[in-house]
Structure formats: C-alpha cells, structure tokens
Design an enzyme around this catalytic site. Structure first.
Site, PDB file in Angstrom:
ATOM      1  N   CYS A  93      -3.320 -13.326  -2.849  1.00 26.28           N
ATOM      2  CA  CYS A  93      -2.817 -12.294  -3.756  1.00 26.28           C
ATOM      3  C   CYS A  93      -1.301 -12.346  -3.927  1.00 26.28           C
ATOM      4  O   CYS A  93      -0.777 -13.243  -4.572  1.00 26.28           O
ATOM      5  CB  CYS A  93      -3.302 -10.917  -3.294  1.00 26.28           C
ATOM      6  SG  CYS A  93      -3.255  -9.650  -4.577  1.00 26.28           S
ATOM      7  N   HIS A 193      -9.578 -11.039  -1.415  1.00 22.12           N
ATOM      8  CA  HIS A 193      -9.443 -10.405  -0.110  1.00 22.12           C
ATOM      9  C   HIS A 193     -10.825 -10.382   0.534  1.00 22.12           C
ATOM     10  O   HIS A 193     -11.768 -10.962   0.046  1.00 22.12           O
ATOM     11  CB  HIS A 193      -8.921  -8.972  -0.272  1.00 22.12           C
ATOM     12  CG  HIS A 193      -7.588  -8.892  -0.956  1.00 22.12           C
ATOM     13  ND1 HIS A 193      -6.401  -9.164  -0.322  1.00 22.12           N
ATOM     14  CD2 HIS A 193      -7.261  -8.547  -2.234  1.00 22.12           C
ATOM     15  CE1 HIS A 193      -5.388  -8.986  -1.159  1.00 22.12           C
ATOM     16  NE2 HIS A 193      -5.886  -8.616  -2.329  1.00 22.12           N
TER      17      HIS A 193
END
Length: 257
Positions: A93, A193
């Site tokens: 990310c 994630h």
C-alpha cells in the site's frame, strides 16, 4: 542457513496487521530449519540494506508516508544497491506507492518516491476498498491471490514494469485497468493487506525462495503441512470471487531441488 530480513519503518507504516507478513515469513522459514534474523529499521537509522536478503514495509496514512518518504530518499542509494544484489522487496500500500516516481495526494501535495520502479500514483476522491481476488503466475502456474484493499491512490504502471496480478474481483491499482500491484525482478508491490502472506502461502514461499537465492545457487523449500492455510485461502476465493481454487497447493520446481 540463515536469512536476514529488514522490517522498514514498523513504527510508522503498520495498518491492517501488515506486520503479520514478517511473522509468516519467519515461521515458514523456521519450520524448514532456516534461521531467520529480523531487524527493525526506521527513520534516521544508518544501515547498509545490501546486508539483507529480504526487505518488507507495510501501509500507512499520508502523514506517515511524508515522514518516511524523506528518509527513504536518503536511503535510496543503499536500497538500489540491495535490489541490484538480489535482495527481495515486498512493499504494501503506502510503501508500494513510495517505490514509484511520486504520489500526488487528493489535495495536490506531491510526495516524492524513490523512483525504484516505473509508476506514479494520483489520489482520488473516493477510496477503493473491499476484498480482492486476483490471478498471477508463480512457479509457472497460474494462482489466486486474495487480500483486502483500502486506498485513495490510483497507481498507473509505466512500460518498464509488469503488474503483479490481474484482478478477478475488486479494484486493484486504480479501479480502471484490471491490474493489481507491480513486479520487477525481486521487487514486489501490492495494495493487499490481510496480512497478504497469511492468506497466500504460495506467494510467501515464492518470496522466501527468491531470498534464498542470495545464499545458495539451488534454493529448495520442502513442503509444509499447511492444510489449514490452504483451506482458508480456498474458502476466501470461493466467498469473494465465487470461483474454485485454480492453483495447486504445493508447487516446487525440480530444477530447484
């Protein structure tokens, strides 16, 4: 044999339990008799990243990204030397975004990346969130990868890099081109994630095998008794994409034995 892992900015870039990826890598190596050393590396630390077989960094908010970006630029030369030596990099990310040329936030503030890979990121008004199922090739087999995304940035890859995966369900890099993440050599970036490696044991083993290549010419990872991990992966694929598992549970190349 011993693997050395550097955990970059664990005090600043840690959302959605991204640090769990370190636990997965450590345990899947130790279960095979491989010793693992994990060092925490943060802002201001003077470190030679070439010493590490694998570098990991997780996700964070824009404020933390700005702090990290300045320090990462100071570490750019040692990062480039590490990658040139075969060090594996996994960035999640916000860390993924910093590997590119820049991240321009929705407010127009530009956060300079290290330019390690050919891509850029632009902030959007609407966040891209939800569960993702994607497909990529590992050990010459097409496999599924699952995870959770939550990002405002829209990442656009340049001609110098390849996507990590193609999206089956979810948004991916930008919600437009059907691509997820980036890969170039031993450098991997993704928005997933989860932690992503806990949900995708084959991807974890792929990274470990690449890291082992810095230690031996013939890396080999013996199979693990990881039935529960694969059952969890298969259930998530069915739930989020309504498709059957496509990748074999254990894939090891004869050439690596």
């Amino acid at each position: 044999m011993k693997l050395k892992i550097g955990h970059l900015y664990p005090d600043l870039l840690e959302i959605y339990s991204d640090r769990g990826n370190i636990t997965v890598l450590r345990k899947r190596a130790e279960w095979r008799g491989i010793e693992v050393q994990v060092d925490r590396i943060s802002i201001g630390d003077d470190v030679n990243l070439v010493e590490y077989d694998l570098l990991f960094s997780g996700g964070g908010e824009d404020r933390e990204q700005m702090q990290v970006a300045e320090d990462l630029l100071r570490k750019r030369d040692t990062l480039l030397r590490a990658v040139a030596s075969g060090t594996v990099v996994l960035a999640i990310c916000g860390s993924y975004q910093l590997l590119g040329h820049y991240f321009e936030t929705v407010n127009g503030h530009r956060i300079e990346g290290v330019g390690l890979l050919d891509f850029y990121t632009i902030g959007g008004q609407r966040r891209l969130t939800g569960n993702v199922v994607s497909k990529l090739t590992i050990f010459n087999f097409e496999c599924t990868v699952v995870g959770y995304e939550n990002h405002s940035g829209r990442t656009y890859l340049g001609p110098g890099v390849a996507p990590l995966a193609t999206v089956v369900s979810g948004h991916g890099n930008n919600g437009e081109d059907g691509l997820e993440g980036v890969v170039q050599g031993t450098v991997f970036g993704t928005y997933l994630h989860g932690p992503v490696l806990a949900k995708n044991p084959l991807l974890a083993d792929h990274l470990l095998q690449l890291a082992l290549k810095r230690r031996t010419d013939r890396p080999y990872l013996p199979p693990l008794e990881d039935e529960w991990e694969w059952l969890a992966h298969e259930r998530l694929v069915r739930k989020f994409a309504r498709m059957k598992l496509t990748c074999p549970r254990r894939v090891y190349n004869e050439v690596d034995r």
